[in-house]
Write an enzyme that holds these catalytic residues in place. Sequence first.
Site, mmCIF file in Angstrom:
data_model
loop_
_atom_site.group_PDB
_atom_site.id
_atom_site.type_symbol
_atom_site.label_atom_id
_atom_site.label_comp_id
_atom_site.label_asym_id
_atom_site.label_seq_id
_atom_site.Cartn_x
_atom_site.Cartn_y
_atom_site.Cartn_z
ATOM 1 N N GLU A 49 -18.883 4.559 -0.184
ATOM 2 C CA GLU A 49 -18.235 4.052 -1.152
ATOM 3 C C GLU A 49 -19.014 3.855 -2.662
ATOM 4 O O GLU A 49 -18.529 4.078 -3.701
ATOM 5 C CB GLU A 49 -17.913 2.522 -1.066
ATOM 6 C CG GLU A 49 -16.737 2.333 0.217
ATOM 7 C CD GLU A 49 -17.265 2.309 1.613
ATOM 8 O OE1 GLU A 49 -18.579 2.425 1.477
ATOM 9 O OE2 GLU A 49 -16.781 2.378 2.657
ATOM 10 N N SER B 101 -4.866 4.638 5.895
ATOM 11 C CA SER B 101 -4.620 3.114 5.399
ATOM 12 C C SER B 101 -4.018 2.932 4.064
ATOM 13 O O SER B 101 -3.313 2.039 4.009
ATOM 14 C CB SER B 101 -5.799 2.391 5.842
ATOM 15 O OG SER B 101 -6.228 2.362 7.263
ATOM 16 N N PHE C 62 -14.316 -3.408 0.314
ATOM 17 C CA PHE C 62 -15.454 -2.164 -0.013
ATOM 18 C C PHE C 62 -15.127 -1.486 -1.389
ATOM 19 O O PHE C 62 -15.830 -0.839 -1.780
ATOM 20 C CB PHE C 62 -15.305 -0.958 1.200
ATOM 21 C CG PHE C 62 -15.015 -1.534 2.462
ATOM 22 C CD1 PHE C 62 -16.100 -2.636 2.814
ATOM 23 C CD2 PHE C 62 -14.198 -0.889 3.395
ATOM 24 C CE1 PHE C 62 -15.924 -2.953 4.125
ATOM 25 C CE2 PHE C 62 -13.957 -1.561 4.454
ATOM 26 C CZ PHE C 62 -14.960 -2.443 4.962
ATOM 27 N N ASP D 169 -8.372 -8.350 11.767
ATOM 28 C CA ASP D 169 -9.790 -7.690 11.744
ATOM 29 C C ASP D 169 -10.774 -8.708 11.280
ATOM 30 O O ASP D 169 -11.867 -8.833 11.479
ATOM 31 C CB ASP D 169 -9.787 -6.659 10.706
ATOM 32 C CG ASP D 169 -9.299 -5.191 11.188
ATOM 33 O OD1 ASP D 169 -9.260 -5.355 12.461
ATOM 34 O OD2 ASP D 169 -9.190 -4.355 10.431
ATOM 35 N N HIS E 49 -5.482 -3.819 1.650
ATOM 36 C CA HIS E 49 -5.935 -4.855 2.784
ATOM 37 C C HIS E 49 -6.828 -6.079 2.135
ATOM 38 O O HIS E 49 -7.677 -6.586 2.531
ATOM 39 C CB HIS E 49 -6.832 -4.165 3.633
ATOM 40 C CG HIS E 49 -6.011 -3.089 4.876
ATOM 41 N ND1 HIS E 49 -5.330 -1.953 4.059
ATOM 42 C CD2 HIS E 49 -5.912 -2.993 6.108
ATOM 43 C CE1 HIS E 49 -4.684 -1.238 4.893
ATOM 44 N NE2 HIS E 49 -5.015 -1.955 6.082
ATOM 45 N N ARG F 273 0.675 -1.080 0.148
ATOM 46 C CA ARG F 273 0.116 -0.165 0.042
ATOM 47 C C ARG F 273 0.715 1.181 -0.033
ATOM 48 O O ARG F 273 0.562 2.318 -0.740
ATOM 49 C CB ARG F 273 -0.848 0.264 1.259
ATOM 50 C CG ARG F 273 -0.423 -0.210 2.537
ATOM 51 C CD ARG F 273 -1.265 -0.059 3.499
ATOM 52 N NE ARG F 273 -0.658 -0.760 4.794
ATOM 53 C CZ ARG F 273 -1.137 -0.430 6.190
ATOM 54 N NH1 ARG F 273 -2.022 0.536 6.229
ATOM 55 N NH2 ARG F 273 -0.392 -0.848 7.032
#
Lengths: 282, 314
Positions: free
Chosen positions: B61, B40, B86, B120, B112, B13
């Site tokens: 989104e 993030s 998402f 998570d 992610h 990322r």
Amino acid sequence: MSKSVVELQQIASQVRRDIVRMVHAVNSGHPGGSLGCTDFLVALYFNQMNHNPSQWDMNGKGQDLFFLSNGHISPVWYSVLARSGYFPVAELATFRKLNTRLQGHPTTHEHLEGIRIASGSLGQGLSAAIGAASAKKLNGDNSLVYVLQGDGELQEGQVWEAAMYAAHNKVDNVIAAVDFNGQQIDGSTEQVLSLGNLQAKWEAFGWKVFNTNGNDMTALNTTIAEAKAAAGKGQPIVILLTTSMGKGVDFMEGTHKWHGVAPNDEELSRALAQLEETLGDY
Amino acid sequence: MLEFELSPSNDTRSGFGAGLLEAGKKNNEVVALCADLTGSLKMDAFQKAFPERFFQMGIAEANMMGVAAGLTIGGKIPFTGTFANFSTGRVYDQIRQSIAYSHKNVKICASHAGLTLGEDGATHQILEDIGMMSMLPGMTVINPCDYNQTKAATMAIAEMEGPVYLRFGRPKVTNFTAPDHQFEIGKAWHIHAGSHVSIIATGHLVWPAVEAARQLEAEGITVDLINIHTIKPLDEAAIVASAKKTGKVITCEEHNIIGGLGSRVAQTLAQHHPCPIHFIGVNDSFGESGTPDQLMTKYGLDAKSIYQAAKNMM
């Protein structure tokens, strides 16, 4: 204004003829909402929007843009686009037929002039309009972006994501409209899923709200002009158009029955008898 | 050979964030949208450098995808940023109609992805995204393997016209592609030539595949090692050529084995060169909480599993 109310009404009559003929020819399509929104689209395209059909391109720099979020009323949009010069009127005869550019729901896929994004799956047009309006701001382009949504469509959650975003970010070059006919496929919006107080809802989301009779050409011209004057003042704008589904054809008016049903031969004759041929049928 | 000049380990990322900043410097039309995950997604540098070209969308989104599609109509090149879950499943219909079918020049950038999201758990560990995005006509699907490759991929997609799904991840991973990595969309990276078995890997599984290949080579089993960073369009020629050479193929991905790289490779080879294939990936299940390493071990997405699969095929 470039056209008188009478001239606009004559165009609207021809557009309504186009709608019922197109839908009849393929025994499918959505006449009810198309007839109800005819006056609004005619007022926009023939009087209120700054646009140049002969210089159409995807980006529409320096021109006002229009998005149809409730894509199922494609017949009225196709007719208005053709009648204002985006593509040949004769092409209306290909509506919903194999290999047509006039797909059941509007698409950019077939490169039909005047269409900038696909619609049909509801609730997406306002977001696209806000994006296009934001690009205009970045580009220093003072033109406006219009978008039409159905009232049943407001049951989609994405609409309210977009509403919240536009107010927060002061996207004040968008003029949204709602076809407030109170009807959807399964019945009235009151029965299916009540919209409550629409004006209060939009105002609570931070929008400037106008109300008008969406089937009265004089009222439409006045209200759209007022909405344009209210643009650029830090608030997104919505016009609630009170309309009658099926307007112009007596037996189609005011009922959800004609949402997605085509007239048969006899019904077509009865409909055409009520609609003057003003510009020549395609 | 299987030796690399390593850059410091980093997360993919961050490679995206660095690539986005470069793309923004190079082209004023590049804009970025983020759904409340700017840190993030490592989009802060772009936001700081180009505040007027950065759009904070909030946790919305569906609207983000639509606004991105609309921005292209004014000539912008929008990069959307949120977690892979998402970025795909939540907004599949918005992507399908407003972006893919409408052929909008939107770059859907998704962090992610996969099990390595870690603690998570399954709600956020999407393992179906490559499949969903690959099924959309006209969508380019890219899953880079490390920081340098992700940065290069991000810059490359800014230069191409059309919708792209760019998938990357959360943890720091070995950074072994060259800093000046020339990323060519749709072109496989032939990492190492061998003749006994083909290992075809994507994303976070490429480095474990390198480690497995080293171990196999030490035992005299030579590995034809291929990195498929672009899952669509797929470099079928590279895959078929390798299978013809080795006759045995292992695919490696941090994704459900249904609908991902393995499925695409199997489809290609079934048509052009049928041969045994072993699929390293998640076998039609959801993930769970745990550290990335624990999860990759538990689900058999590691060097040991790749090595063992190759041994079993001999």
